[in-house]
Design an enzyme around this catalytic site. Sequence first.
Site, short mmCIF file in Angstrom:
data_model
loop_
_atom_site.label_atom_id
_atom_site.label_comp_id
_atom_site.label_asym_id
_atom_site.label_seq_id
_atom_site.Cartn_x
_atom_site.Cartn_y
_atom_site.Cartn_z
CB SER A 129 -0.90 0.05 1.23
OG SER A 129 -1.48 -1.17 1.48
CG ASP A 173 4.61 0.56 6.46
OD1 ASP A 173 5.57 0.19 7.15
OD2 ASP A 173 3.46 0.11 6.62
C1 GLA Z 1 2.06 -1.50 9.56
C2 GLA Z 1 1.84 0.01 9.61
C3 GLA Z 1 3.08 0.73 10.13
C4 GLA Z 1 3.58 0.12 11.45
C5 GLA Z 1 3.66 -1.40 11.33
C6 GLA Z 1 3.98 -2.04 12.65
O1 GLA Z 1 3.04 -1.81 8.62
O2 GLA Z 1 1.53 0.50 8.33
O3 GLA Z 1 2.81 2.10 10.30
O4 GLA Z 1 2.77 0.52 12.52
O5 GLA Z 1 2.46 -1.97 10.85
O6 GLA Z 1 5.26 -1.72 13.07
#
Ligand code: GLA
Length: 383
Positions: A129, A173
């Site tokens: 995403s 991310d």
């Molecule tokens: C997902 C979320 C991130 C983070 C991780 C856990 O990837 O998008 O922002 O919180 O989980 O570390």
Amino acid sequence: MTPSTERARRVYAERYDTQPAGVWVAPGRVNLIGEHTDYNDGFVLPFALPHLIAVAAEPSSTGRWTVYSESAGTEATFGVDDLVPGTVDGWAAYPAGVVWALHDGGLRPPPARLVVASDVPVGAGLSSSAALECAVLTALVDLGGLDLPLPRRPSVAQRAENAYVGMPCGIMDQSAATLCRAGHALFLDCRSLDIAHIPCDLAADGTAVLVINTNAPHRHVGGEYAARRATCETATAQLGVAALRDVGLDDLPRALARLDDVARRRTRHVVTENQRVLDTVAALRGNDLPGVGRLMTASHASMRDDYEITVPEVDTAVETALAAGARGARMTGGGFGGCVLALVDADRTAAVAAAVAGTFAARGFAAPEAFVATPHGGATRIA
Ligand code: GLA
């Protein structure tokens, strides 16, 4: 399979009978350590993967955005009037959310025609995403000559996901997809947004990060993620701090005594995980790979026992990898399925992957997939 960059360009040319103005990419990521710390103003240490989402694009005179997804085989079209959260759904909510977030931030992205192709596995916890958001964002910023410096881009993409798509993720991310550098892990302070690129050339040390996709079906991801976040916010309020980041290891026993059982365990994970990120950065800088491995395994235990975000497949992959000689192993990403990282001597990667596949078969789990990951660069224009 040809890379996503080539497919995006080819599909664009086939659909529209002309070449795109350019092709932009953003990578998936793994997180070496620092899970569920980002929305607690803490520390994370992801690195980008060579798996890319590519966007071939060209400005459009229609005043609208048209996005075609090669993998979905569908096209979405939206104009400024459709830029209300909730109006566009499915995969197209991500590009629409990016256009919306740019508008909301006072920028005017150019209407455009885009074709998306992806090499980032979906639903594997590898941030497809964020890669989609950041590839579209990079393309629109470049095409429109928008004034949006690199350090400000992750929060625009995060806003698209939080407010438009409706997933209350942190900023890890989108930061990884945008800011990572080849050969390095990205040490990010999620409060100040300060970054440091930490050299992570494991191959030079005879080691590898083996990514094991458990292919476990993601269960309850959205709801459980939001529940973890809500518990952290409640604990924050009860402790009278701005964020769990502000609870230090020294304060921890006193802080935990003030919380109920669930909040206590969630808080313990976040506070100790922040310290493990700092310790991992120090271990990488000191070339202490056994130390990195131990921290990874401790992180997994904390996610399993205190944060309760693992599932039998990921616990099995971690245990089997360790039994087969991995120096450390942990689940990566939001949890409830997805991938495990194992720090493995370079000549043991095939043996560790085979051991995990064997145990999965014996337990009746779906077959896992494994690949060695080397840190890649962040979003960029490639043509
Ligand atoms: C997902 C979320 C991130 C983070 C991780 C856990 O990837 O998008 O922002 O919180 O989980 O570390």
